[in-house]
Each structure stands twice: as C-alpha cells, then as structure tokens.
Design an enzyme around this catalytic site. Structure first.
Site, PDB file in Angstrom:
ATOM      1  N   ARG A  65      10.933  -2.682  11.091  1.00  0.00           N
ATOM      2  CA  ARG A  65      10.173  -2.243  11.903  1.00  0.00           C
ATOM      3  C   ARG A  65       9.689  -2.919  12.849  1.00  0.00           C
ATOM      4  O   ARG A  65       9.572  -4.277  12.900  1.00  0.00           O
ATOM      5  CB  ARG A  65       8.783  -1.671  11.339  1.00  0.00           C
ATOM      6  CG  ARG A  65       8.475  -0.403  10.803  1.00  0.00           C
ATOM      7  CD  ARG A  65       7.456  -0.187   9.745  1.00  0.00           C
ATOM      8  NE  ARG A  65       6.085  -0.814  10.416  1.00  0.00           N
ATOM      9  CZ  ARG A  65       4.917  -0.613   9.705  1.00  0.00           C
ATOM     10  NH1 ARG A  65       4.919   0.130   8.700  1.00  0.00           N
ATOM     11  NH2 ARG A  65       3.721  -1.145  10.268  1.00  0.00           N
ATOM     12  N   ARG A  75      11.526  -6.360   4.302  1.00  0.00           N
ATOM     13  CA  ARG A  75      11.026  -5.084   4.227  1.00  0.00           C
ATOM     14  C   ARG A  75      11.808  -4.256   5.331  1.00  0.00           C
ATOM     15  O   ARG A  75      12.272  -4.852   6.430  1.00  0.00           O
ATOM     16  CB  ARG A  75       9.713  -4.881   4.962  1.00  0.00           C
ATOM     17  CG  ARG A  75       9.282  -3.467   5.069  1.00  0.00           C
ATOM     18  CD  ARG A  75       7.693  -3.258   4.758  1.00  0.00           C
ATOM     19  NE  ARG A  75       6.891  -3.337   5.930  1.00  0.00           N
ATOM     20  CZ  ARG A  75       5.849  -2.966   5.664  1.00  0.00           C
ATOM     21  NH1 ARG A  75       5.188  -2.380   4.661  1.00  0.00           N
ATOM     22  NH2 ARG A  75       4.885  -3.106   6.875  1.00  0.00           N
ATOM     23  N   ARG A 134      -1.112  -9.096  13.286  1.00  0.00           N
ATOM     24  CA  ARG A 134      -1.623  -7.949  12.345  1.00  0.00           C
ATOM     25  C   ARG A 134      -2.435  -8.536  11.381  1.00  0.00           C
ATOM     26  O   ARG A 134      -3.392  -7.781  10.891  1.00  0.00           O
ATOM     27  CB  ARG A 134      -0.237  -7.166  11.925  1.00  0.00           C
ATOM     28  CG  ARG A 134       0.290  -6.148  13.125  1.00  0.00           C
ATOM     29  CD  ARG A 134       1.442  -5.724  12.473  1.00  0.00           C
ATOM     30  NE  ARG A 134       1.549  -4.531  11.308  1.00  0.00           N
ATOM     31  CZ  ARG A 134       2.214  -4.468  10.474  1.00  0.00           C
ATOM     32  NH1 ARG A 134       3.628  -5.230  10.543  1.00  0.00           N
ATOM     33  NH2 ARG A 134       2.212  -3.391   9.611  1.00  0.00           N
ATOM     34  N   LYS A 147       0.897  -1.353   0.049  1.00  0.00           N
ATOM     35  CA  LYS A 147      -0.126  -0.039  -0.058  1.00  0.00           C
ATOM     36  C   LYS A 147       0.943   1.327  -0.004  1.00  0.00           C
ATOM     37  O   LYS A 147       0.718   2.244  -0.611  1.00  0.00           O
ATOM     38  CB  LYS A 147      -0.809   0.097   1.156  1.00  0.00           C
ATOM     39  CG  LYS A 147      -1.766  -1.171   1.390  1.00  0.00           C
ATOM     40  CD  LYS A 147      -2.896  -1.058   2.537  1.00  0.00           C
ATOM     41  CE  LYS A 147      -2.119  -0.970   3.776  1.00  0.00           C
ATOM     42  NZ  LYS A 147      -1.825  -2.222   4.276  1.00  0.00           N
ATOM     43  N   ARG A 156      -9.462   1.435   8.587  1.00  0.00           N
ATOM     44  CA  ARG A 156      -8.803  -0.054   9.057  1.00  0.00           C
ATOM     45  C   ARG A 156     -10.127  -0.640   9.600  1.00  0.00           C
ATOM     46  O   ARG A 156      -9.909  -2.034   9.901  1.00  0.00           O
ATOM     47  CB  ARG A 156      -7.783   0.149   9.977  1.00  0.00           C
ATOM     48  CG  ARG A 156      -6.377   0.593   9.608  1.00  0.00           C
ATOM     49  CD  ARG A 156      -5.737  -0.800   8.523  1.00  0.00           C
ATOM     50  NE  ARG A 156      -4.610  -1.200   9.313  1.00  0.00           N
ATOM     51  CZ  ARG A 156      -3.330  -0.413   9.051  1.00  0.00           C
ATOM     52  NH1 ARG A 156      -3.368   0.700   8.439  1.00  0.00           N
ATOM     53  NH2 ARG A 156      -2.077  -0.986   9.582  1.00  0.00           N
TER      54      ARG A 156
END
Ligand code: AMP
Length: 212
Positions: free
Chosen positions: A156, A123, A167, A13, A88
């Site tokens: 992260r 990531r 998540r 995203k 969300r």
C-alpha cells in the site's frame, strides 16, 4: 453483536477482523477498504478521500460518517458486524452512538511504534478484495498472490515509511482518546498486538463468549 477493532495502523485489526468474521459468521466493515474501492471506481468520495489517505491523514469525520451510514443502509447487517478502522476520532465515536450504532465491545490491539515499523516492512495487500498478508508472519500460499482471489499482491502506498510515521502520529493524537471513551463505558478489552495471530483470535473469542 457490534464489535470495533482499535489500535495503530498495522496492529492487526484487519487480520483479526477477518478471522473473527469467519468464526462468528458476521461481516466486517472496513472504512479503509471501502475508501480504497471508491478510489478505484473513481467515485467522488474516493477522489475526496485520496489526498488525505496519500498524506497519511484522516478523512474528515462528516465524509466518513456519511460513507458508513450509506453502507449500513445498503446492507442489512441484522446479525451484527465488526468495524475495522472506525471510529478513528472521538467525534466519530460519538456520532456512531448518536446514529444508533451502539458498540458492544471495543477490542484494542496494543503494540509499540517500533514493532509496527518493523512489521509493516512485510505487509502486502490484495488490491481486489483487501485481504492482508505479511511476508514473515502471514505469507500467502503462493508468493505474491492473493489466496482468495488470485490477484497480485501490492504494498500500500500509505505503508511506505514516511507516510506510516505520519499515520502513527495521527493515531496517537486523534485516535488514542477513543480508548478512554470505551474504557469509561466498560466496553474496552485489551489484547497483546504482538502475540501470535491465532493465539490472539482465540483469546478474543474466549473473551466474547464470556461477555455474551
Ligand atoms: P486503514 O485501511 O484502516 O488503515 O485506512 C487507510 C486510510 O483511510 C487512513 O489512513 C485514513 O486516511 C482513511 N480512513 C480509514 N478509516 C477512516 C476513518 N474512520 N476516519 C478517517 N479516515 C479514515
């Protein structure tokens, strides 16, 4: 034009929002980035959000709506914007409409949990500007360094496997119902989240041209 990017954590995203923002000349509003900046600056909203974020849970709707409202009031985005990570929950989607933020297009990046878990191992993000990279699919020009601001890239905390799984569970339970909300309004566009980054951007831009 007001666009929202939908999809599980790690679907791309933020990456697509950044590319669309550049191509369309409209800003991106990333609630995750706003919250991480608030944490870094020691703001009360950051302190409140941190425990939820560290646990891979969603920050309460009222807090998020307040943050977004303030952000939109401070910035005059009269050319439109791209929402990344917002809404969300179904409640947030409805609250946005109620406060006059009518979304024109909701772009859903579709990808399986297995592919997300594999992708997230690579990531890396910039703690300063929020730019996202991937050691495999989107490496920075210099290893470990942000192309935009020269900061050292980090993993992260909430990308660690246990938090990521939480998540993903939250996404399926609380965020997925939004898909039907935008589908019923005729605003949903589905994109293959596993496709090549540029290919997806081109597809989205073609699609936006057709509906504008
Ligand atoms: P993101 O950078 O979009 O992956 O967001 C990171 C974390 O920030 C999420 O896991 C949530 O804890 C929190 N967050 C970001 N946006 C929202 C939102 N719209 N509603 C609730 N929590 C959010």
């Amino acid at each position: 034009m007001k666009i929202t990017m939908l999809g599980p954590p790690g679907a791309g995203k933020g990456t697509q929002a950044a590319k669309l923002s550049e191509a369309l000349g409209i800003p991106t509003l990333s609630t995750g980035h706003i919250l991480r900046t608030a944490i870094k600056e020691g703001l009360p909203v950051g302190l409140e959000a941190k425990s939820y974020m560290d646990a891979g849970k969603l920050v309460p709707d009222e807090t998020i709506i307040k943050v977004v409202k303030e952000y939109l009031e401070e910035n005059n985005f009269n050319t439109g914007y791209i929402l990344d990570g917002m809404p969300r929950t179904l409640n947030q989607a409805e609250m946005l409409e109620e406060m006059g933020v009518e979304i024109d297009v909701a772009i859903l990046l579709e990808i399986s949990d297995e592919d997300i878990e594999e992708r997230m191992k690579g990531r890396r993000v910039c703690p300063a500007c929020g730019a996202a990279y991937n050691t495999k699919s989107l490496p920075p020009r210099t290893e470990g360094i942000c192309d935009i601001c020269g900061e050292a890239l980090v993993i992260r905390d909430d990308d660690k496997p246990e938090t990521l799984r939480q998540r993903l569970a939250v996404y399926h339970e609380e965020t997925e119902p939004i898909i039907g909300f935008y589908e019923n309004m005729g605003k949903l566009k589905r994109i293959d989240g596993k496709a090549d980054i540029q290919e997806s951007t081109d597809k989205i831009l073609n699609m936006l041209e057709l509906i504008s």
